[in-house]
Design a protein around this motif. Sequence first.
Motif, PDB file in Angstrom:
ATOM      1  N   PHE A 225       7.735   5.243  -1.473  1.00  0.00           N
ATOM      2  CA  PHE A 225       7.116   6.503  -1.879  1.00  0.00           C
ATOM      3  C   PHE A 225       7.201   7.509  -0.736  1.00  0.00           C
ATOM      4  O   PHE A 225       7.198   7.138   0.449  1.00  0.00           O
ATOM      5  N   SER A 226       7.275   8.764  -1.098  1.00  0.00           N
ATOM      6  CA  SER A 226       7.218   9.827  -0.107  1.00  0.00           C
ATOM      7  C   SER A 226       5.863   9.822   0.589  1.00  0.00           C
ATOM      8  O   SER A 226       4.883   9.267   0.065  1.00  0.00           O
ATOM      9  N   VAL A 227       5.815  10.430   1.762  1.00  0.00           N
ATOM     10  CA  VAL A 227       4.520  10.581   2.432  1.00  0.00           C
ATOM     11  C   VAL A 227       3.594  11.395   1.537  1.00  0.00           C
ATOM     12  O   VAL A 227       3.991  12.424   0.980  1.00  0.00           O
ATOM     13  N   GLU A 228       2.384  10.922   1.379  1.00  0.00           N
ATOM     14  CA  GLU A 228       1.451  11.566   0.457  1.00  0.00           C
ATOM     15  C   GLU A 228       1.154  13.008   0.867  1.00  0.00           C
ATOM     16  O   GLU A 228       1.178  13.351   2.057  1.00  0.00           O
TER      17      GLU A 228
ATOM     18  N   ILE B  49       0.868  -1.178   0.000  1.00  0.00           N
ATOM     19  CA  ILE B  49       0.000   0.000   0.000  1.00  0.00           C
ATOM     20  C   ILE B  49       0.902   1.224   0.000  1.00  0.00           C
ATOM     21  O   ILE B  49       1.776   1.367   0.863  1.00  0.00           O
ATOM     22  N   LEU B  50       0.720   2.135  -0.950  1.00  0.00           N
ATOM     23  CA  LEU B  50       1.706   3.203  -1.110  1.00  0.00           C
ATOM     24  C   LEU B  50       1.432   4.443  -0.265  1.00  0.00           C
ATOM     25  O   LEU B  50       2.299   5.314  -0.156  1.00  0.00           O
ATOM     26  N   HIS B  51       0.243   4.561   0.319  1.00  0.00           N
ATOM     27  CA  HIS B  51      -0.035   5.737   1.158  1.00  0.00           C
ATOM     28  C   HIS B  51       0.109   5.380   2.638  1.00  0.00           C
ATOM     29  O   HIS B  51      -0.137   4.242   3.057  1.00  0.00           O
ATOM     30  N   GLN B  52       0.486   6.388   3.416  1.00  0.00           N
ATOM     31  CA  GLN B  52       0.699   6.180   4.849  1.00  0.00           C
ATOM     32  C   GLN B  52      -0.620   6.104   5.623  1.00  0.00           C
ATOM     33  O   GLN B  52      -0.712   5.402   6.621  1.00  0.00           O
ATOM     34  N   ASP B  53      -1.620   6.835   5.173  1.00  0.00           N
ATOM     35  CA  ASP B  53      -2.917   6.829   5.851  1.00  0.00           C
ATOM     36  C   ASP B  53      -3.606   5.493   5.586  1.00  0.00           C
ATOM     37  O   ASP B  53      -3.866   5.130   4.438  1.00  0.00           O
ATOM     38  N   ARG B  54      -3.913   4.756   6.649  1.00  0.00           N
ATOM     39  CA  ARG B  54      -4.533   3.435   6.510  1.00  0.00           C
ATOM     40  C   ARG B  54      -5.962   3.408   7.043  1.00  0.00           C
ATOM     41  O   ARG B  54      -6.485   2.345   7.342  1.00  0.00           O
ATOM     42  N   SER B  55      -6.572   4.571   7.178  1.00  0.00           N
ATOM     43  CA  SER B  55      -7.973   4.606   7.596  1.00  0.00           C
ATOM     44  C   SER B  55      -8.826   3.901   6.547  1.00  0.00           C
ATOM     45  O   SER B  55      -8.519   3.922   5.350  1.00  0.00           O
ATOM     46  N   GLU B  56      -9.890   3.275   6.995  1.00  0.00           N
ATOM     47  CA  GLU B  56     -10.787   2.583   6.064  1.00  0.00           C
ATOM     48  C   GLU B  56     -11.767   3.602   5.466  1.00  0.00           C
ATOM     49  O   GLU B  56     -12.944   3.662   5.806  1.00  0.00           O
TER      50      GLU B  56
ATOM     51  N   TYR C 120      -1.393  12.866  -3.699  1.00  0.00           N
ATOM     52  CA  TYR C 120      -0.374  12.263  -4.552  1.00  0.00           C
ATOM     53  C   TYR C 120       0.821  11.830  -3.717  1.00  0.00           C
ATOM     54  O   TYR C 120       1.060  12.333  -2.609  1.00  0.00           O
ATOM     55  N   ALA C 121       1.568  10.866  -4.248  1.00  0.00           N
ATOM     56  CA  ALA C 121       2.819  10.420  -3.645  1.00  0.00           C
ATOM     57  C   ALA C 121       3.828  10.189  -4.758  1.00  0.00           C
ATOM     58  O   ALA C 121       3.465   9.858  -5.886  1.00  0.00           O
ATOM     59  N   VAL C 122       5.108  10.373  -4.438  1.00  0.00           N
ATOM     60  CA  VAL C 122       6.172  10.335  -5.445  1.00  0.00           C
ATOM     61  C   VAL C 122       7.258   9.364  -5.006  1.00  0.00           C
ATOM     62  O   VAL C 122       7.613   9.289  -3.822  1.00  0.00           O
TER      63      VAL C 122
ATOM     64  N   ASP D  60      12.643  10.732 -16.658  1.00  0.00           N
ATOM     65  CA  ASP D  60      13.782  10.537 -15.763  1.00  0.00           C
ATOM     66  C   ASP D  60      13.536   9.431 -14.739  1.00  0.00           C
ATOM     67  O   ASP D  60      14.364   9.206 -13.848  1.00  0.00           O
ATOM     68  N   GLY D  61      12.409   8.734 -14.857  1.00  0.00           N
ATOM     69  CA  GLY D  61      12.125   7.594 -13.991  1.00  0.00           C
ATOM     70  C   GLY D  61      11.320   7.900 -12.752  1.00  0.00           C
ATOM     71  O   GLY D  61      10.970   6.975 -11.995  1.00  0.00           O
ATOM     72  N   LYS D  62      11.021   9.150 -12.481  1.00  0.00           N
ATOM     73  CA  LYS D  62      10.223   9.495 -11.298  1.00  0.00           C
ATOM     74  C   LYS D  62       8.808   8.960 -11.448  1.00  0.00           C
ATOM     75  O   LYS D  62       8.184   9.113 -12.497  1.00  0.00           O
ATOM     76  N   ILE D  63       8.301   8.352 -10.387  1.00  0.00           N
ATOM     77  CA  ILE D  63       6.957   7.763 -10.395  1.00  0.00           C
ATOM     78  C   ILE D  63       6.033   8.640  -9.564  1.00  0.00           C
ATOM     79  O   ILE D  63       6.338   8.959  -8.405  1.00  0.00           O
ATOM     80  N   THR D  64       4.913   9.034 -10.134  1.00  0.00           N
ATOM     81  CA  THR D  64       3.911   9.832  -9.429  1.00  0.00           C
ATOM     82  C   THR D  64       2.578   9.109  -9.481  1.00  0.00           C
ATOM     83  O   THR D  64       2.147   8.664 -10.551  1.00  0.00           O
TER      84      THR D  64
END
Length: 399
Positions: free
Chosen positions: A189-192, A129-136, A179-181, A149-153
């Motif tokens: 991934f960075s914190v969203e 799961i790529l986001h830090q917030d895990r609330s349902e 968004y997260a990168v 340049d390979g950056k993923i957004t």
Amino acid sequence: MIKFILGFSLLLCTFFLSAHEEHTEHQKTAMAVSVAFDSQGGLWKATVHDGFLQVSKSTDMGKTFSKPINVNHIPQKIGADGEARPKIAISPEGNIYLTWTEALKKPFSGYIWFARSTDAGKTFQAPYILHQDRSEITHRFDSLNVSADGKITVTWVDKRDLIAAKAAKQPYEGAAIYYAVSDNKGQSFSVEQKLADSSCECCRIALTNKPDGTVAAMWRHVFNGSERDHMMAEIPATANQLAEPKRATFGRWKVDGCPHHGAALVSGGEANRWWGYHMAWYDGGNDDSGQKATMFYARMDGVAWVSSPAKKFGNMKKQAGHPALLAVGEHVWLAWREKDAGSSQVWLMKSDDEGKSWGIPSMIATSPGNADYPQLLQKNEQVYLMWNTGAEGLKALAI
């Protein structure tokens, strides 16, 4: 006849606005797929079958595919219908990236998952799961972008701010875009971060890149008075930098509902000739019968943030919708789906002067029964229409 047309138009409007959201359905095999070319010309397909995200490759332009590989090893209820579908992107070095939405038990709630292959699709690493917030809560309608340049957004629709506003008894319209990168090829991934408040709840987010790699997003937004027009923003290059969203369309369609009908967006002009963006979108009009519903195309100046006069296209009596755009130099292709007498059709028109003028639209594909939305891809110098159909499977048509 007039009564029939009015009734039919109202039915179309009701079809798009039946609810704010529809819960993800579990399907044996989903028609909503995503496709991408690798640097060697292989065609990769991401689809959902029996709770598994599957990836396969074709070396003969979609006539046959390799044995599918399951990306997730535990079945999930995966969004794979219409505006919600898994996404696939391939980096210049051949890494394969995937995102998808897992529907949770609470209605309209979900998590955004990410997975990658670093050995050209032979194996896929464990998804996460790529986001830090895990609330349902709602984390849904993911979109995936990989820059040169390979950056993923990754962007998605998120309701954490709506929940917080309700708890504080504060007003809040719609959802938000987050968004997260990843700058390390998907290892993490960075914190969203929030891109904008008050997005529509269930329309796809369109992403594209400027020549310098900057990611631009376009989404349906909830403006004052419940006007459901579109907003655009370039995602900031550095963390914790605030975005500057700009209103992109001015149809002023007032509706308390969700159209399930996102826009298309591609960059206009190459290298130092970049001037802005090509946009295509659906507007429902403001009449009860739905007869003023229209598809539009326009150019957006990426510096002045002023758009050209919108051009209408598509036959709305045949449910024209869900446009796709592709631009290569001065050439622009615009495709969309229509339905007629039980068949699905893809229509196409082309511009050879960067969208300033357009040729006559033509129907380039038809298939009996239901079919997915069209997708446009480029392989070397050739442009292809990709279209998944119920009767004939995935079709790849050189245009």
